[in-house]
Scaffold this motif. Structure first.
Motif, PDB file in Angstrom:
ATOM      1  N   THR A 188      21.257   0.699   7.816  1.00  0.00           N
ATOM      2  CA  THR A 188      22.468  -0.081   7.996  1.00  0.00           C
ATOM      3  C   THR A 188      23.556   0.773   8.668  1.00  0.00           C
ATOM      4  OG1 THR A 188      23.260   0.524   5.801  1.00  0.00           O
ATOM      5  CG2 THR A 188      21.983  -1.509   5.987  1.00  0.00           C
ATOM      6  N   GLY A 211      21.087  -9.330  14.750  1.00  0.00           N
ATOM      7  CA  GLY A 211      20.015  -9.637  13.813  1.00  0.00           C
ATOM      8  C   GLY A 211      18.799 -10.214  14.511  1.00  0.00           C
ATOM      9  N   ALA A 269      17.613 -12.588  10.779  1.00  0.00           N
ATOM     10  CA  ALA A 269      18.482 -11.697  10.010  1.00  0.00           C
ATOM     11  C   ALA A 269      19.920 -11.782  10.532  1.00  0.00           C
ATOM     12  CB  ALA A 269      17.978 -10.261  10.113  1.00  0.00           C
ATOM     13  N   GLU A 270      20.866 -11.468   9.673  1.00  0.00           N
ATOM     14  CA  GLU A 270      22.275 -11.474  10.054  1.00  0.00           C
ATOM     15  C   GLU A 270      22.603 -10.281  10.947  1.00  0.00           C
ATOM     16  OE1 GLU A 270      24.801 -13.688   9.345  1.00  0.00           O
ATOM     17  OE2 GLU A 270      23.163 -14.961   8.629  1.00  0.00           O
TER      18      GLU A 270
END
Length: 461
Positions: free
Chosen positions: A2, A32, A36-37
């Motif tokens: 992340t 994403g 996914a975001e």
């Protein structure tokens, strides 16, 4: 992995201080995949104006300079998608009264030539034609005063004036001003809330002031921006977050985050694809697309653009294969060292990709005879003299015209030419912490050029 917002806030502050940059704003985006975001962080450090001490924030707006060219190119490609023009359309078919200095170029220069900086029209023409909505029309009417620096399509030379001409193409085709077209075709569909083209739009927000000089001599610039006539080449103001929204669209086959189709996938690909080679491949990229420059990052293909105005410098890089974009806005004339340090760390950590090796003087620098390259090279407002002083080869640069007046660059700069390879030398300009390449080359038709600062300057004597 992340994106660690706290870590990058710390590194932004540390590196900005290290390189003497008054203020900076950073945005990092990873799109994403497979539902996914997105991950996105926006950060800021320092001050917007050394005179007032106003803090830089993530909502502050900055001049993104020539990154605006990619936005102008995107609107041109929208018109291609709509069938209203083509890349091989002669500009004169759209602007009927086009009258350039070279009659053949007037008839034959195309949209593709302008998008790829291969028209040969002198690129550093910053004619101030006022503040009215007709500024681009007036600018183009006077473009016949500009020199033709190289034969049409014969080489690559960065061309601001070509993008102003593209802005006028947009106006004629759409019936809107360039500013209106940008708002309706890009800013609104992308949901941008802190992006504009005019000073009065920037003034709705906290805005960065440019700074000139280095070290203890750094100070606010004498003026805030360039004339309105330069808009399509470099007058967009924005936040890093808004720049990332634009970049996200290009990383998503032309679709905005809310699903709005802004540009066709085919045009997105064409803009990033190889179009022309660059004569030297160290300063920006190894080749050019349609608006974007293209970089080989040790086998990974990145695209991007830089922007420099009066005391502000901005950087945007996209790594399509990883879905990553990074935007950096600064309020100092030269921030390339900050860009290099910061982007090297970001892309190494997030994508395990190394940026190109920095352009440096090799430890075993070769001996190169400067004699074949001695002489005067000149173009609009710039004279480059290659000569020998005190037994060393040097390049003496004299800048004149509107930008020199705005930046106070009245005295010539003299810098040693340090050999790097055959016909390639390095210089370190006064306002830079980095070396820049100077390449000498000859066209197949015999014309000789000095390539420095992304410009091809013809030899005159």
């Amino acid at each position: 992995m992340t994106i660690d917002s706290a870590h990058w806030q710390t590194r932004l502050a540390e590196l900005t201080k290290k390189h003497g940059v008054p203020g900076a704003q950073l945005g990092i985006l990873r799109v994403g995949r497979d539902g996914a975001e997105d991950e996105q962080v926006t950060l800021a450090t320092g001050v917007l104006h050394l005179g007032t001490g106003q803090p830089a924030t993530t909502d502050s707006v900055w001049q993104i300079g020539s990154i605006s060219k990619v936005w102008t190119a995107t609107v041109v490609m929208q018109l291609v998608d709509e069938g209203r023009l083509a890349l091989d359309t002669p500009v004169k078919e759209i602007i009927g009264d086009l009258d350039l200095r070279d009659p053949e170029v007037t008839e034959k220069v195309t949209i593709h030539h302008l998008l790829t900086h291969t028209s040969g029209i002198d690129g550093d023409v910053f004619t101030d034609t006022g503040r009215g909505d007709d500024v681009l029309e007036k600018y183009v009417a006077r473009l016949g005063e500009a020199a033709q620096n190289h034969p049409l399509g014969a080489t690559w030379s960065y061309c601001n004036s070509g993008y102003v001409l593209l802005g006028r193409v947009i106006e004629v085709v759409t019936g809107q001003t360039w500013d209106q077209a940008m708002r309706e075709r890009l800013f609104t569909p992308l949901g941008l809330t802190h992006t504009g083209t005019l000073p009065e739009e920037a003034m709705l927000h906290a805005l960065a002031m440019g700074h000139l000089g280095t070290g203890d001599e750094i100070a606010p610039a004498p003026v805030w921006g360039l004339p309105r006539s330069c808009g399509p080449a470099g007058l967009i103001t924005a936040t890093a977050a808004d720049v990332l929204a634009f970049a996200r669209m290009h990383l998503s086959d032309g679709v905005a985050k809310d699903g709005t189709r802004v540009l066709s996938a085919e045009s997105v690909a064409a803009m990033a694809d190889f179009q022309v080679d660059c004569p030297e491949k160290d300063l920006l990229g190894d080749s050019w697309g349609l608006g974007w420059f293209r970089c080989d990052w040790h086998g990974a293909r990145a695209i991007g653009h830089d922007g420099n105005t009066i005391g502000q410098a901005a950087f945007l890089r996209l790594l399509p294969e990883a879905g990553i974009a990074v935007s950096l806005n600064t309020n100092v004339a030269s921030a390339i060292a900050l860009y290099q340090d910061l982007f090297e760390e970001i892309f190494a950590e997030l994508a395990d990709v190394r940026l190109p090796d920095r352009f440096e003087i090799p430890d075993d620098a070769p001996e190169v005879d400067i004699t074949p390259f001695l002489g005067e090279y000149s173009r609009e407002s710039v004279l480059e003299e290659v000569l020998v002083l005190d037994g060393k080869p040097v390049m003496r640069t004299t800048v004149s015209g509107p930008v020199a007046e705005l930046e106070g660059a009245s005295e010539p700069e003299v810098h040693e030419l340090v050999p790097v390879a055959e016909a390639i030398f390095a210089v370190k300009p006064d306002k830079s912490a980095a070396y820049f390449p100077v390449r000498f080359y000859t066209l197949p038709t015999g014309e000789r050029y000095l390539h420095f600062g992304a410009r091809a300057t013809p030899k005159k004597a």
